[in-house]
Design an enzyme around this catalytic site. Sequence first.
Site, PDB file in Angstrom:
ATOM      1  N   LYS A 121      59.573   8.005 109.305  1.00  0.00           N
ATOM      2  CA  LYS A 121      60.155   8.372 110.601  1.00  0.00           C
ATOM      3  C   LYS A 121      59.425   9.558 111.204  1.00  0.00           C
ATOM      4  O   LYS A 121      58.764  10.336 110.512  1.00  0.00           O
ATOM      5  CB  LYS A 121      61.658   8.623 110.445  1.00  0.00           C
ATOM      6  CG  LYS A 121      62.393   7.283 110.243  1.00  0.00           C
ATOM      7  CD  LYS A 121      63.883   7.362 110.261  1.00  0.00           C
ATOM      8  CE  LYS A 121      64.454   5.942 110.177  1.00  0.00           C
ATOM      9  NZ  LYS A 121      65.889   5.920 109.934  1.00  0.00           N
ATOM     10  N   ARG A 164      66.337   3.068 101.870  1.00  0.00           N
ATOM     11  CA  ARG A 164      65.726   2.029 102.707  1.00  0.00           C
ATOM     12  C   ARG A 164      64.277   2.448 102.957  1.00  0.00           C
ATOM     13  O   ARG A 164      64.024   3.428 103.656  1.00  0.00           O
ATOM     14  CB  ARG A 164      66.525   1.930 104.012  1.00  0.00           C
ATOM     15  CG  ARG A 164      66.070   0.835 104.959  1.00  0.00           C
ATOM     16  CD  ARG A 164      66.961   0.815 106.199  1.00  0.00           C
ATOM     17  NE  ARG A 164      66.565  -0.238 107.102  1.00  0.00           N
ATOM     18  CZ  ARG A 164      65.575  -0.145 107.985  1.00  0.00           C
ATOM     19  NH1 ARG A 164      64.887   0.966 108.090  1.00  0.00           N
ATOM     20  NH2 ARG A 164      65.273  -1.173 108.773  1.00  0.00           N
TER      21      ARG A 164
HETATM   22  N1  HH2 Z   1      66.522   2.915 110.351  1.00  0.00           N
HETATM   23  C1  HH2 Z   1      65.940   1.982 111.116  1.00  0.00           C
HETATM   24  C2  HH2 Z   1      66.518   0.709 111.244  1.00  0.00           C
HETATM   25  N2  HH2 Z   1      67.647   0.389 110.586  1.00  0.00           N
HETATM   26  N3  HH2 Z   1      69.407   1.006 109.138  1.00  0.00           N
HETATM   27  C3  HH2 Z   1      70.024   1.922 108.378  1.00  0.00           C
HETATM   28  N4  HH2 Z   1      71.150   1.614 107.727  1.00  0.00           N
HETATM   29  N5  HH2 Z   1      69.500   3.192 108.240  1.00  0.00           N
HETATM   30  C4  HH2 Z   1      68.352   3.578 108.851  1.00  0.00           C
HETATM   31  O1  HH2 Z   1      67.946   4.751 108.705  1.00  0.00           O
HETATM   32  C5  HH2 Z   1      67.683   2.613 109.685  1.00  0.00           C
HETATM   33  C6  HH2 Z   1      68.257   1.314 109.797  1.00  0.00           C
HETATM   34  C7  HH2 Z   1      64.683   2.303 111.845  1.00  0.00           C
HETATM   35  O2  HH2 Z   1      63.562   2.011 111.082  1.00  0.00           O
HETATM   36  P1  HH2 Z   1      62.706   0.652 111.145  1.00  0.00           P
HETATM   37  O3  HH2 Z   1      63.501  -0.551 110.813  1.00  0.00           O
HETATM   38  O4  HH2 Z   1      61.530   0.854 110.257  1.00  0.00           O
HETATM   39  O5  HH2 Z   1      62.164   0.569 112.616  1.00  0.00           O
HETATM   40  P2  HH2 Z   1      62.669  -0.205 113.921  1.00  0.00           P
HETATM   41  O6  HH2 Z   1      64.069   0.200 114.237  1.00  0.00           O
HETATM   42  O7  HH2 Z   1      61.674   0.236 114.984  1.00  0.00           O
HETATM   43  O8  HH2 Z   1      62.598  -1.687 113.658  1.00  0.00           O
END
Ligand code: HH2
Length: 273
Positions: free
Chosen positions: A212, A251
């Site tokens: 992040k 995660r």
């Molecule tokens: N962070 C993201 C997405 N989903 N779910 C939970 N429970 N906790 C988190 O910290 C979280 C999440 C954001 O990361 P990412 O999926 O890598 O990116 P994007 O939202 O751009 O798909």
Amino acid sequence: MTFTLPPGPCFMGILNVTPDSFSDGGRFLALSAAIEQGVRLREEGAHLVDVGGESTRPGADPVSVAEELRRVIPVVASLAEQGIAVSIDTRKAEVAREALAAGAVVVNDVTALRDPAMRQVCAEAGATACLMHMQGEPRTMQNHPQYHDVVSEVAHFLEESARIAEADGVREVWLDPGIGFGKNTDHNLALLRGIPQLVALGKPILIGVSRKSFIGRLVSGSDVPAPLDQREEGTLVAGVWALAAGARILRVHDVGAQRRAWQMWQALDREPK
Ligand code: HH2
């Protein structure tokens, strides 16, 4: 089907079937590439693969139900068929319902089952739900996040969300402070330091820090975040920190590296013979 947490940390591998996710956007849009990555995550030691079809990064565009279903359902079905435990990362009840029918066992909702239809879907399926805190909504959440006491406010929100979900019959809930969701760098650091306060709520705590932008800012030492390929070391350290503080589920994008970092920490933390 239900999901049982392993006795130690649970590693949740990230699989975004999106064109625009901040880290892996566009890499796993093709069905075969997504399935291969899910299998690879399991081989690296993921206990659970988190499949998402809508980016929640700041400024991301919303996706229709039909498009989200088209992206995620074939991936969920194929991974579940291969015996891989799948969580579905969605804010939409229709998507959660279809994903659970296709074999997913956990619903990961960044809006903490605020939608009553979401609670109903999870309760009916007997699914575990991850309830995440977010201030505002993804398009604008990073504009000017504000708290008096971020740890207490997030803890209070999570406790209340768990109470509502359980009252509506949701079988099991995990809680997540939502690192980077309507939080600045100081808020994120306070929440990571405050994990024991969240653990005290008595539910499994999930932490998502992987790559992040606050990690990018901390390692660059400036307001300009380091590029993604320079956020891995910070991710591993923050992940180990979270587990050592009592988080149960992590995660992450790079499951293998995070597991190895945790192995090393455990070796150091053991009492000498
Ligand atoms: N962070 C993201 C997405 N989903 N779910 C939970 N429970 N906790 C988190 O910290 C979280 C999440 C954001 O990361 P990412 O999926 O890598 O990116 P994007 O939202 O751009 O798909």
